[in-house]
Design an enzyme around this catalytic site. Sequence first.
Site, PDB file in Angstrom:
ATOM      1  N   GLU A   1       0.829  -1.205   0.000  1.00  0.00           N
ATOM      2  CA  GLU A   1       0.000   0.000   0.000  1.00  0.00           C
ATOM      3  C   GLU A   1       0.864   1.255   0.000  1.00  0.00           C
ATOM      4  O   GLU A   1       0.526   2.246  -0.659  1.00  0.00           O
ATOM      5  CB  GLU A   1      -0.924  -0.002   1.221  1.00  0.00           C
ATOM      6  CG  GLU A   1      -1.999  -1.074   1.215  1.00  0.00           C
ATOM      7  CD  GLU A   1      -1.478  -2.441   1.651  1.00  0.00           C
ATOM      8  OE1 GLU A   1      -2.217  -3.424   1.489  1.00  0.00           O
ATOM      9  OE2 GLU A   1      -0.329  -2.532   2.143  1.00  0.00           O
TER      10      GLU A   1
ATOM     11  N   MET B   1      15.419  -7.306   1.601  1.00  0.00           N
ATOM     12  CA  MET B   1      14.257  -6.427   1.479  1.00  0.00           C
ATOM     13  C   MET B   1      14.559  -5.280   0.519  1.00  0.00           C
ATOM     14  O   MET B   1      15.704  -4.847   0.387  1.00  0.00           O
ATOM     15  CB  MET B   1      13.889  -5.856   2.849  1.00  0.00           C
ATOM     16  CG  MET B   1      13.421  -6.902   3.859  1.00  0.00           C
ATOM     17  SD  MET B   1      11.883  -7.702   3.362  1.00  0.00           S
ATOM     18  CE  MET B   1      10.744  -6.310   3.472  1.00  0.00           C
TER      19      MET B   1
ATOM     20  N   LEU C   1       1.806  -5.505 -11.350  1.00  0.00           N
ATOM     21  CA  LEU C   1       2.108  -4.342 -12.178  1.00  0.00           C
ATOM     22  C   LEU C   1       3.562  -3.897 -12.103  1.00  0.00           C
ATOM     23  O   LEU C   1       4.052  -3.208 -13.002  1.00  0.00           O
ATOM     24  CB  LEU C   1       1.185  -3.183 -11.813  1.00  0.00           C
ATOM     25  CG  LEU C   1      -0.286  -3.423 -12.169  1.00  0.00           C
ATOM     26  CD1 LEU C   1      -1.139  -2.240 -11.728  1.00  0.00           C
ATOM     27  CD2 LEU C   1      -0.460  -3.657 -13.664  1.00  0.00           C
ATOM     28  N   GLU C   2       4.268  -4.249 -11.038  1.00  0.00           N
ATOM     29  CA  GLU C   2       5.693  -3.918 -10.970  1.00  0.00           C
ATOM     30  C   GLU C   2       6.438  -4.604 -12.098  1.00  0.00           C
ATOM     31  O   GLU C   2       7.285  -3.998 -12.767  1.00  0.00           O
ATOM     32  CB  GLU C   2       6.262  -4.327  -9.606  1.00  0.00           C
ATOM     33  CG  GLU C   2       5.710  -3.517  -8.456  1.00  0.00           C
ATOM     34  CD  GLU C   2       6.120  -4.065  -7.104  1.00  0.00           C
ATOM     35  OE1 GLU C   2       6.258  -3.258  -6.165  1.00  0.00           O
ATOM     36  OE2 GLU C   2       6.298  -5.288  -6.971  1.00  0.00           O
TER      37      GLU C   2
END
Length: 419
Positions: free
Chosen positions: A59, A306, A334-335
């Site tokens: 998000e 990460m 979508l990345e």
Amino acid sequence: MNRFLYSLVLYFSIPFAIFRLLIKDTHDPSWTRKLKNQFGIVEKIPGRVIWTHCVSVGEFNASKPLIEKLMSQYPNHQIVISTTTITGFNAVNNYYKNNVKHCFFPFDIPFILDSFIRKINPEICILLETEIWPNFYVILKKKNIPTALINARLSDKSFQRYDKYSAKLVKASLNNLSLICAQNSFSSDRFISLGANQEKMITTGSLKFDSDNTIDDKSIKTLKKIIGDRKITVFASTREGEEKQIIKSYINSADNINSLLIIIPRHPERFNEVFKLAKASGLKVERRSTALQCSEDTDILIGDTMGEMMSYYSVCDLAFIGGSLSDNGCQNMLEAASLSKPIIFGPSVFNFEEISKKLLRSDAAIQVANADELMSTISDLLKSDQRREQLGVNAKKTFDQNRGAVNKILEVITPLIKI
């Protein structure tokens, strides 16, 4: 269920929430601040505040284009970003440093919320995706603080659950919001069916199409050194149960797959678990965090770092999107599309219902029914440079054609913010 009963359940669940935090989050030094914030203990923030709540990393990444516009449009306001997870906090902190204020989202209990909101004192609260907090919405409305639920989505699964178990509570909660900006028409219709005021609904599209994720050249260079010149298949944001399916099917198909597999678990606390699972299968496995260079016979590289997802996508030839072989509704596809990568996902895509349909209609992705079909598809695509390139071109075209949600959302939330 009414709001009194809902609040009572939350009161009794607090010890379990604390226990879960102690089990899951104490590896990170920010866990004490998280616990304090959850109980409404937060520093007072002076001045004019715009508050955006993002549950976690996904998000937050989606919110970046909107936050950038808000920072530019309202330079005299302090941007406060709250998250539920520590990984979300780390993402916010690493990206914005001291340019925003961060806090962890409080428990949805009236006396906690009242203290928390008085300290933040926002002029508007903007929540991403589907965060339905009945007490939170009521208190914000009583304090005359406009509240917008943006990039909102509501899967059929969630709709059925709300409709069956808490329809009255959800209806009352939704109508305490000032505005709902839905990702797609499916979600808009479901919100309205649950009782949301149609005049407060607007379909703006998904913020994820407007994401401009930064790519770390140094990270890409390091990854290329580790992986060498082999073809790369990325299994991005995998969820519990999926790795076992992937590894088992790969073992049965390994002779037909000329590729290094990079498996990147969705949650960092599972990095060790997935590494041990892969090693136990008898395959040759390395970890991104410790590998200097994969040998030609390395089967799997575990992506145990990460903030490198875009780097993994950058170096890959194929991208499978996790959460879709398990019943988790899929992660963000979508990345990979933004980098012109061929995309594969499984049957469970309820979190990206309309986006997955757009990609499939545009011949920009392939959907498979199970892990065996996944490996068969990977094998076929690795043999066809032309087919992979076409899928990637179509993915990027679909991504570009659906941008624009940020401006639509700004247009409707701007009247809610004091000049």
